[in-house]
Design an enzyme around this catalytic site. Structure first.
Site, PDB file in Angstrom:
ATOM      1  N   CYS A  96       0.809  -1.228   0.000  1.00 65.47           N
ATOM      2  CA  CYS A  96       0.000   0.000   0.000  1.00 65.47           C
ATOM      3  C   CYS A  96       0.838   1.273   0.000  1.00 65.47           C
ATOM      4  O   CYS A  96       0.288   2.357  -0.178  1.00 65.47           O
ATOM      5  CB  CYS A  96      -0.928   0.011   1.206  1.00 65.47           C
ATOM      6  SG  CYS A  96      -0.026   0.054   2.772  1.00 65.47           S
ATOM      7  N   ASP A 139       2.293   2.563   2.620  1.00 65.94           N
ATOM      8  CA  ASP A 139       2.279   3.236   3.921  1.00 65.94           C
ATOM      9  C   ASP A 139       3.579   2.986   4.674  1.00 65.94           C
ATOM     10  O   ASP A 139       4.339   2.067   4.344  1.00 65.94           O
ATOM     11  CB  ASP A 139       1.087   2.756   4.747  1.00 65.94           C
ATOM     12  CG  ASP A 139      -0.230   3.279   4.191  1.00 65.94           C
ATOM     13  OD1 ASP A 139      -0.214   4.347   3.555  1.00 65.94           O
ATOM     14  OD2 ASP A 139      -1.261   2.618   4.389  1.00 65.94           O
ATOM     15  N   CYS A 182      -2.995   2.606   8.052  1.00 65.92           N
ATOM     16  CA  CYS A 182      -4.445   2.550   8.242  1.00 65.92           C
ATOM     17  C   CYS A 182      -4.796   2.139   9.679  1.00 65.92           C
ATOM     18  O   CYS A 182      -3.922   1.934  10.520  1.00 65.92           O
ATOM     19  CB  CYS A 182      -5.030   1.536   7.266  1.00 65.92           C
ATOM     20  SG  CYS A 182      -4.481  -0.133   7.654  1.00 65.92           S
ATOM     21  N   CYS A 201      -0.784  -5.078   6.862  1.00 64.43           N
ATOM     22  CA  CYS A 201      -0.743  -3.964   7.808  1.00 64.43           C
ATOM     23  C   CYS A 201      -0.082  -4.398   9.121  1.00 64.43           C
ATOM     24  O   CYS A 201       0.705  -3.650   9.704  1.00 64.43           O
ATOM     25  CB  CYS A 201      -2.142  -3.438   8.064  1.00 64.43           C
ATOM     26  SG  CYS A 201      -3.095  -3.165   6.560  1.00 64.43           S
TER      27      CYS A 201
HETATM   28 FE1  FES Z   1      -1.419   0.484   4.371  1.00 64.57          FE
HETATM   29 FE2  FES Z   1      -2.902  -0.837   6.132  1.00 64.57          FE
HETATM   30  S1  FES Z   1      -3.476  -0.232   4.110  1.00 64.57           S
HETATM   31  S2  FES Z   1      -0.869  -0.158   6.367  1.00 64.57           S
END
Ligand code: FES
Length: 130
Positions: free
Chosen positions: A35, A37, A60, A104
């Site tokens: 993702c 992140d 998230c 995640c």
């Molecule tokens: Fe990126 Fe959960 S969608 S850490």
């Protein structure tokens, strides 16, 4: 579709150990290839144990809850034990995660391992158990 557990939602609303440790003994920063992140983990080590851990994430709800749970599972543990905590164990402790959100919880576990690796790089004698 599986939804989030009450425990996960509670950790999301009240995350434990959020923040930064100034001059940490170890620091890890990882990005999720899934993702994009980010997760940062700071650790303080005393007598071979994880004395303190703080995290920051641009992730998230599942990432925040996973890092919060991981921090509670890891704090106070011997470094070898903390380093072996897995995303599955974190997800299980949170009452399960939808498969699509497993990356995640992996972000939190991977960032902790990166912080511990950073500590071992700075203190190679600790890796040898000296
Ligand atoms: Fe990126 Fe959960 S969608 S850490």
């Amino acid at each position: 579709m599986q939804s989030y557990s009450d425990l996960l939602i509670e950790h999301f609303y009240n995350p434990r150990n959020v923040g930064v440790i100034e001059n940490p003994d170890g620091y890890g920063k990882v990005g999720s290839p899934v993702c994009g992140d980010l997760m940062e983990v700071y650790v303080r080590v005393e007598d071979g144990h994880l004395a303190d851990l703080k995290f920051r994430t641009f992730g998230c709800a599942a990432a925040i809850a996973s890092a919060s749970m991981l921090s509670e599972m890891a704090k106070g543990q011997p470094l070898q034990v903390a380093a072996q905590l897995t995303d599955e164990e974190v997800a299980c402790a949170l009452g399960g995660l939808p498969e699509i959100k497993m990356h995640c919880s992996n972000l939190a576990a991977t960032a902790l391992r990166a912080a511990l690796e950073d500590y071992y790089d700075r203190h190679p004698e600790a890796r040898r158990g000296e």
